[in-house]
Design a protein around this motif. Sequence first.
Motif, PDB file in Angstrom:
ATOM      1  N   GLU A  47      39.300  31.666  40.158  1.00 33.25           N
ATOM      2  CA  GLU A  47      37.960  31.357  40.648  1.00 33.25           C
ATOM      3  C   GLU A  47      37.577  32.283  41.802  1.00 33.25           C
ATOM      4  O   GLU A  47      36.428  32.715  41.910  1.00 33.25           O
ATOM      5  N   GLN A  48      38.543  32.619  42.650  1.00 32.98           N
ATOM      6  CA  GLN A  48      38.266  33.530  43.752  1.00 32.98           C
ATOM      7  C   GLN A  48      37.931  34.925  43.241  1.00 32.98           C
ATOM      8  O   GLN A  48      37.065  35.606  43.800  1.00 32.98           O
ATOM      9  N   VAL A  49      38.601  35.356  42.187  1.00 31.73           N
ATOM     10  CA  VAL A  49      38.310  36.670  41.617  1.00 31.73           C
ATOM     11  C   VAL A  49      36.922  36.675  40.989  1.00 31.73           C
ATOM     12  O   VAL A  49      36.169  37.646  41.104  1.00 31.73           O
ATOM     13  N   ARG A  50      36.554  35.601  40.313  1.00 31.55           N
ATOM     14  CA  ARG A  50      35.197  35.516  39.757  1.00 31.55           C
ATOM     15  C   ARG A  50      34.158  35.581  40.873  1.00 31.55           C
ATOM     16  O   ARG A  50      33.119  36.249  40.743  1.00 31.55           O
ATOM     17  N   ALA A  51      34.438  34.878  41.968  1.00 28.58           N
ATOM     18  CA  ALA A  51      33.516  34.916  43.109  1.00 28.58           C
ATOM     19  C   ALA A  51      33.434  36.327  43.691  1.00 28.58           C
ATOM     20  O   ALA A  51      32.359  36.772  44.126  1.00 28.58           O
ATOM     21  N   LEU A  52      34.576  37.035  43.691  1.00 29.25           N
ATOM     22  CA  LEU A  52      34.590  38.414  44.177  1.00 29.25           C
ATOM     23  C   LEU A  52      33.633  39.288  43.370  1.00 29.25           C
ATOM     24  O   LEU A  52      32.829  40.043  43.940  1.00 29.25           O
ATOM     25  N   PHE A  53      33.694  39.177  42.056  1.00 32.33           N
ATOM     26  CA  PHE A  53      32.827  40.019  41.226  1.00 32.33           C
ATOM     27  C   PHE A  53      31.374  39.549  41.271  1.00 32.33           C
ATOM     28  O   PHE A  53      30.461  40.355  41.054  1.00 32.33           O
ATOM     29  N   ARG A  54      31.154  38.311  41.569  1.00 30.18           N
ATOM     30  CA  ARG A  54      29.769  37.852  41.779  1.00 30.18           C
ATOM     31  C   ARG A  54      29.188  38.518  43.021  1.00 30.18           C
ATOM     32  O   ARG A  54      28.046  38.972  43.019  1.00 30.18           O
TER      33      ARG A  54
END
Length: 293
Positions: A47-54
């Motif tokens: 989830e943190q990686v998804r937030a990073l790319f967002r």
Amino acid sequence: MSTVTVAKKDFKAARRSKLLWAAAVVLGLIAAFVGYVSGGAPGPDAEQVRALFRVLTMLLAVLLPIVALVASYLAIAGEREGGGIKFLLSLPNTRRSVFVGKLLSRNGIVAGGVAFMYVAAVSTALARHGAFPAAVIFGTLLVTLVYGSTFVSIALAMSSAAASRSRAIAGAFGTYFVLVILYVFPVASVGDIARWLHTTLLGADANPDLYNAVQYTSPYLAYRKAVNLVMPTEMRQNVFRSSLPEDLRFEPAGANDALPVYLQDQFSLVVLAFWLVVPLLVGYLLFERADLE
């Protein structure tokens, strides 16, 4: 000399630009920094990686047009002013092969910068979190490449119409101001201008859907909406909140379906396709008719 040969020659010449290398390095450093600081956020690693790319897509929405415009605004105008266009067309080349070759090379340069940024982001994310949410990473990468290509198309069209570097530079700055800046800063934004014309000048009742539709003509907002198509529901952005019922304005889940069809996330593909194709057609016609003497 074929289209591919023109593209290779132009790519080799353009990649020597220190400004473009500096832009690629800056993008990479930004991606690495965002990936590093995201390590302290709560929640599962994926989830943190998804937030990073967002977050990266929000930065790219503003920064990538600059890179694409700088990489492309002199593609043809520079050749015309320097006399190189006569050399290109003195060989067995058509104007179409030159135009398409320039398009391929400049898209390749911008795509290389985006790829460099993504490599930096993915490397940092793997080091910090050990997670690789492929759907979000490759989805945002694809949308970002399309977004970059739209501004390459716009810049190449302006370069085809400009007979000098000064005009090409003015066109690039003007494009960024009209298509990005007026949508980033709320003061005198396109939506506010449309509202003032509609309610004050014409004396009509307020219509948020109309104002948002006017704003949706920008590739900047189309990119932000297109990113929603590859993001998990809970991470999607409600770009046009004023067109939503009050109870859904801060709820990503299901909010898109409550919008009119022409404001939904899927319509972003139509807007991006328009900016990909129409400027190229206009630019090519102008280049074909231009007096290069």
